[in-house]
Design an enzyme around this catalytic site. Sequence first.
Site, short mmCIF file in Angstrom:
data_model
loop_
_atom_site.label_atom_id
_atom_site.label_comp_id
_atom_site.label_asym_id
_atom_site.label_seq_id
_atom_site.Cartn_x
_atom_site.Cartn_y
_atom_site.Cartn_z
N GLU A 142 3.54 0.11 7.66
CA GLU A 142 4.21 0.27 6.36
C GLU A 142 3.97 1.66 5.76
O GLU A 142 3.30 1.81 4.73
CB GLU A 142 3.75 -0.82 5.40
CG GLU A 142 4.25 -2.18 5.80
CD GLU A 142 4.12 -3.22 4.70
OE1 GLU A 142 3.28 -3.06 3.82
OE2 GLU A 142 4.87 -4.20 4.74
N GLU A 299 7.21 -8.61 10.02
CA GLU A 299 6.40 -9.53 9.21
C GLU A 299 7.38 -10.38 8.42
O GLU A 299 8.24 -9.85 7.72
CB GLU A 299 5.49 -8.76 8.24
CG GLU A 299 4.46 -7.93 8.94
CD GLU A 299 3.54 -7.19 7.97
OE1 GLU A 299 3.48 -7.56 6.78
OE2 GLU A 299 2.89 -6.23 8.41
#
Length: 670
Positions: A142, A299
């Site tokens: 991320e 995710e």
Amino acid sequence: MKIGVDYYPEQWDEKLWEEDADKMKEAGIGIVRMAEFAWSRLEPEEGEYDFSWLDRAVRLFEDRKIEVFLCTPTNCPPQWMFERYPEIIQVDKTGKRIPIGIRGHRCLNSPVYRSFCQKMIVEMVSRYKDYKAVIGYQIDNELEANHCCCPVCADKFRSYIQAKYKTIHAVNQAYGNTVWSGEYSDFSQITPPFGKFQTWLNPSYMLDFHRYASESTADYVNFQRQCIHSIDPDALITTNNWLCENMPDFYDLFEPLDFVSYDNYPAAVLPDNPETLYSHAFHLDLMRGIKKKNFWIMEQLSGGLGSWMPMSPMPKPGMIKGYSLQAIAHGADAVIHFRWRTAVSGAEMFWHGLLDHSNVPGRRYQEFCDLCREVEQLQELSGSVVQNSVAILYSSEQEYAFKIQPQVEGMDYFTQLRAYHDAFTALGIGVDIVDWHSTLAEYRVVVAPTLLVTDSQIISQLHNFVREGGRLILTNRSGVKDIYNKCIMDPLPTVFSDLTGVTVKEYNPIGTQKQKIVAGEQGGFFDRESESGETFFCTLWCDILDAADASVLARYGEDYYKGEAAITEHACGKGMVYYVGTVLNRSGMRSLAGHIARQAGLSVKEGLPFGVERTVRQKDGRKWIFYFNNTDAVKRFCVEEKGTLLFDEELPADGELLTFRPFEMKIIRS
Ligand code: GAL
């Protein structure tokens, strides 16, 4: 089509691993992602690598024919590195090093850190390149645009400006630095934007800082990609994208990578505000548009959220399965769930996985197993893609410019994009969200919301699109600024005046106030208001238009500009340009989208119940139509498509209603 889980072997007693792997196999899991935070276990002391435990974990999956996606563990350098090389720690806007102990607080430009990354990646890829199970790598975790203000970054920023403008005089000109005696006499005076008064800093300089910060992250990604490819030139590489405060330019970030992956956490609590109902669909369409191809979810929501905030409700029955299938409907080819089991230690122990702390399979786990079984039957979809006729243009330039100078309370760039996405989605019309500089020839309708900042490329692209017969929607706050983020000294929408056939006589940033909107001479989109009794109004911003060369679709209904033009259309080349000088409420927006879609010859699904989404994947002339009930209520409606319903259901006879349970997905093969 794969379903997978994120697994952290380093967080569990090794005695559990085998049982976990067996359970995964039994559930039907096809892929496992590992190692993005495991640096301290892989290099416990400087230069001493220990991959033996990861070897054992990878082998467990390899033996069970479960694929493995490994991550470069660079998000969390180990404590010894911070202690010995404190210069690798990010410096924030106050000029202080960020306290360590959390994660992601390393400077992406630090040569020392990069050299450790390179050694780690070379060790890792050399070790796993010949493992059959390991099919690719996720870079870091991320990533955000690199807003670090350490001395290395300050130098990089200065060099970026110097390379771009060559002379300090050119910088002063580009930024308009005569204001407030901001003129530089030497490049050495340029620093990152320190201090808490960020909104007082020159917006032209700030936009360059955002661009630099984004490029800096893209450079880091490319650096890691090169490290991986130096050992395994064929490795599949991605990084997991997310929507954060400081977003890098997605198009640059993913340019050297094989595919986009995204971390998808749709809200388990349904929004009270219906205007945000389609926001998961919006994010998925945004991700698919980055490379204009299918993507992965790295995710995916598996349980209730919590940890650094109080816990939120658990996903309702149907959400675990429904949201995963929704991602597939929008072009995901793999959906990997975060996480297999909820952590029992560390900061994230209340961010729930599929299994609870008890390790006893419960309701969410059973639903996940059901998902795995269903996706197993969707293999015929492999290679199918999403192709739409409507595009919304996204530009990081606008995202940054809006953040640097919010235009009016309540109006941010994403809200503007979402409003148009919502309107077309609610009518069953698929939307691509693509880079503002991408080719547009494949689209019939292009929406270019709030082009605050402009450049010559977008101006000529939009002209070409319309000349060739495209329908273009331009809105308020377009043509305001040049590429240096300085206002253009012409009547708005300046560079788009010829396309739109209007000029803005005056504007009124009304914020949360409402303004009445009434039909103009060129009717059309107000038909729905009269049929359904819905009332249209507008809010946030009102451009008061001189529509000398355009037809008026809507006028303002009150205040000192009652009767003035608000929304227009203008035939241009073989196409049509709509100018929306205000922000319509949801039903007004939907009606306008329907009007434009019909003019463009697109099929509008008027009867689609609120909250039901329709998407299409196709391959070799075959189509799969996905209908997803994104609400917690039962919905019934009549689908027009003919074909076979997947999963052994019967498509009802003509005119009969099909019933959807909450969060249920139905797929028609036509
Ligand atoms: C994601 C992140 C994960 C985990 C998850 C839940 O944003 O990549 O590592 O933190 O959120 O909080």
